[in-house]
Write a protein that holds these residues in place. Structure first.
Motif, mmCIF file in Angstrom:
data_model
loop_
_atom_site.group_PDB
_atom_site.id
_atom_site.type_symbol
_atom_site.label_atom_id
_atom_site.label_comp_id
_atom_site.label_asym_id
_atom_site.label_seq_id
_atom_site.Cartn_x
_atom_site.Cartn_y
_atom_site.Cartn_z
ATOM 1 N N ARG A 1 4.652 4.901 86.866
ATOM 2 C CA ARG A 1 4.383 6.260 86.415
ATOM 3 C C ARG A 1 5.060 7.230 87.359
ATOM 4 O O ARG A 1 5.405 6.887 88.483
ATOM 5 C CB ARG A 1 2.881 6.536 86.326
ATOM 6 C CG ARG A 1 2.175 6.706 87.645
ATOM 7 C CD ARG A 1 0.711 7.012 87.441
ATOM 8 N NE ARG A 1 0.080 7.424 88.676
ATOM 9 C CZ ARG A 1 -1.229 7.577 88.840
ATOM 10 N NH1 ARG A 1 -2.056 7.338 87.836
ATOM 11 N NH2 ARG A 1 -1.735 7.959 89.979
ATOM 12 N N GLY A 2 5.212 8.448 86.890
ATOM 13 C CA GLY A 2 5.845 9.463 87.714
ATOM 14 C C GLY A 2 4.845 10.145 88.614
ATOM 15 O O GLY A 2 3.700 9.709 88.762
ATOM 16 N N GLN A 3 5.286 11.268 89.173
ATOM 17 C CA GLN A 3 4.422 12.017 90.097
ATOM 18 C C GLN A 3 3.453 12.926 89.363
ATOM 19 O O GLN A 3 2.511 13.440 89.950
ATOM 20 C CB GLN A 3 5.289 12.851 91.051
ATOM 21 C CG GLN A 3 5.780 14.182 90.500
ATOM 22 C CD GLN A 3 6.805 14.052 89.395
ATOM 23 O OE1 GLN A 3 7.406 13.006 89.193
ATOM 24 N NE2 GLN A 3 7.023 15.145 88.671
ATOM 25 N N GLY A 4 3.703 13.097 88.077
ATOM 26 C CA GLY A 4 2.808 13.901 87.263
ATOM 27 C C GLY A 4 3.194 15.365 87.225
ATOM 28 O O GLY A 4 3.952 15.860 88.054
ATOM 29 N N LEU B 1 10.420 7.751 86.870
ATOM 30 C CA LEU B 1 9.884 8.567 85.790
ATOM 31 C C LEU B 1 9.568 9.926 86.395
ATOM 32 O O LEU B 1 8.829 10.002 87.378
ATOM 33 C CB LEU B 1 8.620 7.928 85.207
ATOM 34 C CG LEU B 1 8.797 6.550 84.563
ATOM 35 C CD1 LEU B 1 7.428 5.933 84.244
ATOM 36 C CD2 LEU B 1 9.641 6.642 83.310
ATOM 37 N N VAL B 2 10.134 10.980 85.811
ATOM 38 C CA VAL B 2 9.952 12.317 86.354
ATOM 39 C C VAL B 2 9.428 13.229 85.262
ATOM 40 O O VAL B 2 10.128 13.526 84.288
ATOM 41 C CB VAL B 2 11.275 12.876 86.928
ATOM 42 C CG1 VAL B 2 11.033 14.277 87.476
ATOM 43 C CG2 VAL B 2 11.823 11.954 88.005
ATOM 44 N N GLU B 3 8.185 13.668 85.445
ATOM 45 C CA GLU B 3 7.554 14.563 84.479
ATOM 46 C C GLU B 3 7.859 16.019 84.823
ATOM 47 O O GLU B 3 8.032 16.367 85.993
ATOM 48 C CB GLU B 3 6.031 14.378 84.452
ATOM 49 C CG GLU B 3 5.554 12.995 84.094
ATOM 50 C CD GLU B 3 5.353 12.107 85.298
ATOM 51 O OE1 GLU B 3 4.634 11.092 85.184
ATOM 52 O OE2 GLU B 3 5.886 12.429 86.370
ATOM 53 N N SER B 4 7.880 16.851 83.780
ATOM 54 C CA SER B 4 8.083 18.281 83.968
ATOM 55 C C SER B 4 7.476 19.022 82.792
ATOM 56 O O SER B 4 7.110 18.410 81.777
ATOM 57 C CB SER B 4 9.572 18.604 84.089
ATOM 58 O OG SER B 4 10.259 18.232 82.908
ATOM 59 N N GLY B 5 7.377 20.335 82.934
ATOM 60 C CA GLY B 5 6.926 21.170 81.833
ATOM 61 C C GLY B 5 5.499 21.660 81.919
ATOM 62 O O GLY B 5 5.053 22.431 81.059
ATOM 63 N N GLY B 6 4.772 21.229 82.938
ATOM 64 C CA GLY B 6 3.410 21.695 83.078
ATOM 65 C C GLY B 6 3.352 23.148 83.499
ATOM 66 O O GLY B 6 4.371 23.781 83.777
ATOM 67 N N GLY B 7 2.138 23.671 83.535
ATOM 68 C CA GLY B 7 1.966 25.056 83.953
ATOM 69 C C GLY B 7 0.605 25.576 83.559
ATOM 70 O O GLY B 7 -0.293 24.813 83.182
ATOM 71 N N LEU B 8 0.471 26.893 83.628
ATOM 72 C CA LEU B 8 -0.770 27.585 83.283
ATOM 73 C C LEU B 8 -0.625 28.172 81.885
ATOM 74 O O LEU B 8 0.354 28.867 81.596
ATOM 75 C CB LEU B 8 -1.048 28.686 84.301
ATOM 76 C CG LEU B 8 -2.251 29.583 84.033
ATOM 77 C CD1 LEU B 8 -3.546 28.774 84.076
ATOM 78 C CD2 LEU B 8 -2.287 30.720 85.054
ATOM 79 N N VAL B 9 -1.602 27.897 81.039
ATOM 80 C CA VAL B 9 -1.561 28.403 79.670
ATOM 81 C C VAL B 9 -2.966 28.825 79.262
ATOM 82 O O VAL B 9 -3.957 28.269 79.762
ATOM 83 C CB VAL B 9 -0.998 27.319 78.717
ATOM 84 C CG1 VAL B 9 -1.899 26.092 78.686
ATOM 85 C CG2 VAL B 9 -0.751 27.855 77.330
#
Length: 116
Positions: A106-109, A4-12
């Motif tokens: 779960r993925g790495q987050g 499972l590989v999460e993506s799309g996070g960041g600063l908002v």
């Protein structure tokens, strides 16, 4: 191998939006409910949302209800979490999670940071 590989996070900024994605592999994705959880600094895991297999029925935790939307693409093996009206309290590492063949995976987050 289950991945499972999460993506799309960041600063908002507070009030902004983000869409997180989780790409799954190594198992028959369409056969499993998928979950999003998060862990804020110094706190435990908090369940946010579940999307059921195939039909895609959804349930949400209190922190997510009304602001977050979970969806899935059973062709591309992706589950997404659309987050709106983000608040500083939403700052956390976000994980997708699934119970696959008796093992919780779960993925790495992906880190989400919301500035005030």
């Amino acid at each position: 191998q289950v991945q499972l590989v999460e993506s799309g996070g960041g600063l908002v900024q507070s009030g902004g939006s983000l869409t997180l994605s989780c790409t799954a592999s190594g198992f028959n994705f369409a056969d499993y409910p998928m979950n999003w959880v998060r862990q804020a600094p110094g706190k435990g895991l908090e369940w946010l949302a579940t999307i059921e297999k195939n039909s895609g029925g959804t349930t949400y935790g209190a922190a997510a209800a009304g602001r977050f939307t979970v969806s899935r693409d059973n062709v591309r093996n992706i589950v997404t979490l659309r987050m709106t009206n983000l608040k500083p309290a939403d700052t956390a590492i976000y994980y997708c999670r699934a119970l696959v063949k008796g093992t919780l995976r779960r993925g790495q987050g992906t880190q989400v940071t919301v500035s005030s």
